[in-house]
Design an enzyme around this catalytic site. Structure first.
Site, short mmCIF file in Angstrom:
data_model
loop_
_atom_site.label_atom_id
_atom_site.label_comp_id
_atom_site.label_asym_id
_atom_site.label_seq_id
_atom_site.Cartn_x
_atom_site.Cartn_y
_atom_site.Cartn_z
N ARG A 123 18.16 21.07 2.15
CA ARG A 123 18.21 20.09 1.38
C ARG A 123 18.58 18.62 1.93
NH1 ARG A 123 19.66 23.76 -2.42
NH2 ARG A 123 17.90 24.55 -3.75
N LYS A 144 11.59 6.64 6.27
CA LYS A 144 10.20 7.26 5.96
C LYS A 144 10.17 8.50 6.99
CE LYS A 144 7.71 4.22 3.19
NZ LYS A 144 6.28 3.64 3.24
N GLU A 186 2.55 -3.15 15.91
CA GLU A 186 3.63 -3.06 15.00
C GLU A 186 4.37 -4.09 15.29
OE1 GLU A 186 3.56 -1.18 12.27
OE2 GLU A 186 2.76 1.00 12.86
N LYS A 228 12.14 -5.08 10.07
CA LYS A 228 12.12 -4.07 9.37
C LYS A 228 13.20 -3.73 8.51
CE LYS A 228 10.24 0.38 8.67
NZ LYS A 228 9.23 1.35 9.13
N GLU A 238 10.49 1.81 -1.53
CA GLU A 238 9.18 1.24 -1.67
C GLU A 238 8.78 1.05 -2.94
OE1 GLU A 238 6.08 2.57 0.94
OE2 GLU A 238 4.58 1.04 0.22
N ARG A 242 8.89 -3.44 0.08
CA ARG A 242 8.76 -2.71 1.37
C ARG A 242 7.24 -2.76 1.51
NH1 ARG A 242 11.95 2.36 3.63
NH2 ARG A 242 10.54 3.11 5.14
N ASN A 246 3.21 -2.66 4.86
CA ASN A 246 1.79 -1.87 5.29
C ASN A 246 0.60 -3.15 5.45
OD1 ASN A 246 2.54 0.61 4.30
ND2 ASN A 246 2.53 0.10 2.34
N HIS A 249 -2.58 -1.45 7.02
CA HIS A 249 -2.68 -0.23 7.00
C HIS A 249 -3.42 0.46 6.02
CE1 HIS A 249 0.99 -0.62 9.60
NE2 HIS A 249 1.43 0.68 9.60
N HIS A 253 -5.21 3.14 7.95
CA HIS A 253 -4.93 4.64 7.99
C HIS A 253 -6.36 5.13 7.70
CE1 HIS A 253 -0.62 4.64 6.44
NE2 HIS A 253 -0.66 4.76 8.06
N HIS A 266 -2.94 4.70 16.31
CA HIS A 266 -2.30 4.31 15.04
C HIS A 266 -2.29 2.45 15.21
CE1 HIS A 266 -0.24 3.53 11.34
NE2 HIS A 266 0.79 2.95 12.10
#
Ligand SMILES: NC(=O)c1ccc[n+]([C@@H]2O[C@H](COP(=O)([O-])OP(=O)(O)OC[C@H]3O[C@@H](n4cnc5c(N)ncnc54)[C@H](O)[C@@H]3O)[C@@H](O)[C@H]2O)c1
Ligand SMILES: NC(=O)c1ccc[n+]([C@@H]2O[C@H](COP(=O)([O-])OP(=O)(O)OC[C@H]3O[C@@H](n4cnc5c(N)ncnc54)[C@H](O)[C@@H]3O)[C@@H](O)[C@H]2O)c1
Ligand SMILES: [Zn+2]
Ligand SMILES: [Zn+2]
Lengths: 364, 364
Positions: A123, A144, A186, A228, A238, A242, A246, A249, A253, A266
């Site tokens: 965990r 993330k 990026e 960032k 997010e 945040r 994106n 994106h 994506h 990417h």
């Protein structure tokens, strides 16, 4: 050496950026109080491991650390639940315990995969990022972590902040040219959402960046990470702000998915996506220069701005429906209002997006 | 109807305990602001689904909610990464989005499994527990979710707090007798670590509990949840105090593993483990009654106190080495110092534990 802090209360952590940092890695680990009794689990990929893993392992062992390693095949396909399970098995067999740390040595793929192992194992255990790509200035900051599912990218994951990010610019020298360009996408994104002066700086220094000039790279990564960091510090999970990270994106994506995650990098996909966002921005009232500057800076960095014609528009639209940003029937889009400024548009119509996808096939 | 709150700042949530609560489930969902646009994903198992799923689904749909369901085979073997992956696939196919919630309808297996799906899907969506076993008064409170790995139980997981816990005592009426007893083991545990009067109460009311008397059950679950709530509120992520909830679990988990997760119920295994802890406690100076009362109350609840002789001591010791509680070479044990009081012993020697394992084979 540049240093900056991601400010997240008791989960705050530093990013170290400099040339030759790997030589001193053991002393940084000492400073962060990592355990010398519990094994450290370094995860790398088949391109990065032969180049840098022996050194990292040697320096850590010289410093008195116990090291176990795992090498996954390079490429996005390693960000899978199967690979995740395999690493958990290796971690168990190596006897990782709650004081162990998982260390990602590689690009965003290794970072996301190893990070999810660190998040899930018992965990959650400690996690350290040693990014070796330019793109990973983005993926290694913000916590993330995720693996992909055949139906959707990054759909299985967690928020798990690293203990530190350890960026040795020397590792970037062996990056293939296409990866350099892709990573710069990026960097440009971080300028476009936050900092118009930084966009101008990239515009003026794209050549140096492409040539991997250490001083220019160090500055660009420092600035990119700073943007960032600023965003993530204000909205770790997010909920709202945040989402601006994106930019490009949603389309990006979808393009990666429809191109089967192999044709487009990417960074290439989001480069096209950012041009799409710029078009939407201008349509919604932003000055024309938003489109022009976005496109010019991306092209200076050697990035594509045109959507490959053979990618089917219906499939692209369908892929967007599976995107996490598709909330209760509305599409959420990040739209530039000026260079260095974006807003979150929560009611973008699918028709408008479809028209932009078509238009992107004619860019150039 | 009894209600209590798990106090975790902005992640606080209520536990509702009462008979016939399921009839009003839609109004509770309304109160908690669940989305009527995004699908709710109810996960249940093959024993529970035929009994209660149609009702839950109907009540929610009557209340205007969109419901999709998944039924996994009953039993611990469903707490696997394969089953997790299957549920993620179904969630994707059903179009779950960030405003969706995952609802666990069942015992601890379904709770842990569905909870981990909720934790991982899009890096975490809302989660609601509808426990249908006594044991699940424990597993549904505290936010621990996980699946098993062939080499270790609960090794892949997260902390993911539910939105609410919704306990309808009526569902417990169909529980097999063995499950009732097994569940009472965790009730006894909550008394033993925290509340000597509650232990006395169980001692006096064990018959009523075994007969599923609603008033007695409601009180016992309320008290059990309250102890768990108090501990978890003080230490959400098991840095220290929360470890006391593991009373009996170091030995217990090892027994479950060596018995291949089929011979012993979780509650039966920790019942034996708690007797082992009591023996260790007395050896380390606790009054003899700690051993006597522990054993008596467990036996009154119909629980085993003797370790099955055919389980190999070496294998049991080996299994403990893989336990999460094995930290840097020391074994961490929760040891009673009195009835209702325990301490965390961080340097338990393996030899001493081995002797207790042997001794437990002669209890009775
Ligand atoms: N977690 C986040 O916030 C976040 C943000 C952005 C992107 N991402 C993820 O990052 C991934 C992409 O990252 P990436 O572009 O770094 O991909 P990558 O990790 O696959 O690296 C790109 C390629 O370069 C190779 N490589 C890496 N370092 C090298 C070096 N120093 N020398 C030579 N070769 C090297 C790799 O083996 C690989 O073939 C995607 O999976 C994306 O989803 C995550
Ligand atoms: N997350 C935590 O903090 C935590 C704490 C303790 C235990 N657990 C986990 O909980 C699990 C054990 O939970 P459990 O004992 O509830 O097991 P379970 O979910 O397997 O339920 C036991 C059996 O009873 C059946 N059942 C459930 N409700 C029923 C009902 N109302 N009527 C008839 N049959 C019913 C189930 O189908 C199953 O066969 C273990 O996996 C354990 O690791 C987790
Ligand atoms: Zn990106
Ligand atoms: Zn338990």
């Amino acid at each position: 050496m540049r240093e900056l802090t991601i400010d997240l209360g008791d989960r705050s952590y530093p990013i170290y950026i400099g040339e030759g940092l790997l030589d001193q890695i053991a002393s940084y680990f000492d400073k962060h109080g990592l355990s010398k009794k519990s094994p450290l689990f370094i995860v790398s990929d088949s391109n990065v491991a032969p180049r840098f893993l022996p050194k990292v392992q040697q320096k850590l062992e010289e410093g008195g650390y116990r090291v176990v390693t795992a090498v996954v095949p390079s490429g996005e396909s390693s960000k899978s639940l199967a690979q995740f399970e395999q690493l958990i098995t290796e971690a168990l067999q190596a006897g990782l315990d709650r004081n162990s740390a998982v260390i990602a040595l590689g690009g965003g793929v290794v970072g996301d995969l190893a990070g999810y192992v660190a998040a899930a194992y018992m965990r959650g255990i400690r996690f350290i990022q040693i990014p070796t790509t330019i793109l990973a200035h983005d993926s290694s900051v913000g916590g993330k972590v995720a693996v992909n599912h055949p139906l959707a990218k990054n759909i299985i994951g967690a928020f798990h902040q690293p203990e530190m990010v350890f960026y040795d610019l020397a590792t970037l020298q062996t990056l293939p040219e296409r990866e350099v360009k892709s990573g710069l996408a990026e960097v440009v994104k971080h300028g476009l959402i936050w900092d118009t002066e930084f966009v101008d700086w990239i515009d003026a220094h794209a050549d140096k960046l492409l040539a991997l000039d250490a001083e220019a790279l160090g500055y660009a990564l420092y600035k990119g990470c700073s943007v960032k960091a600023a965003v993530v510090s204000q909205d770790e999970r997010e909920n709202d702000l945040r989402a601006i990270l994106n930019l490009g994106h949603t389309i990006g994506h979808a393009l990666e998915a429809v191109a089967n995650y192999n044709e487009l990098q990417h960074g290439e996909a989001i480069s096209i996506g950012m041009v799409g966002s710029a078009i939407l921005g201008v349509e919604l009232g932003a000055p024309q220069e938003v489109y022009e500057v976005t496109k010019r800076v991306l092209q200076r960095c050697g990035l594509p701005v045109r959507l490959p014609e053979h990618l089917d528009t219906d499939e692209i639209m369908e892929a967007m429906m599976h995107d996490k940003k598709f909330k209760e029937g509305h599409m959420v889009y990040i739209i530039p209002t000026a260079i260095g400024k974006v807003e979150i548009n929560k009611a973008m119509s699918a028709e408008r997006v479809r028209a932009v996808v078509e238009q992107l096939k004619k860019e150039g």
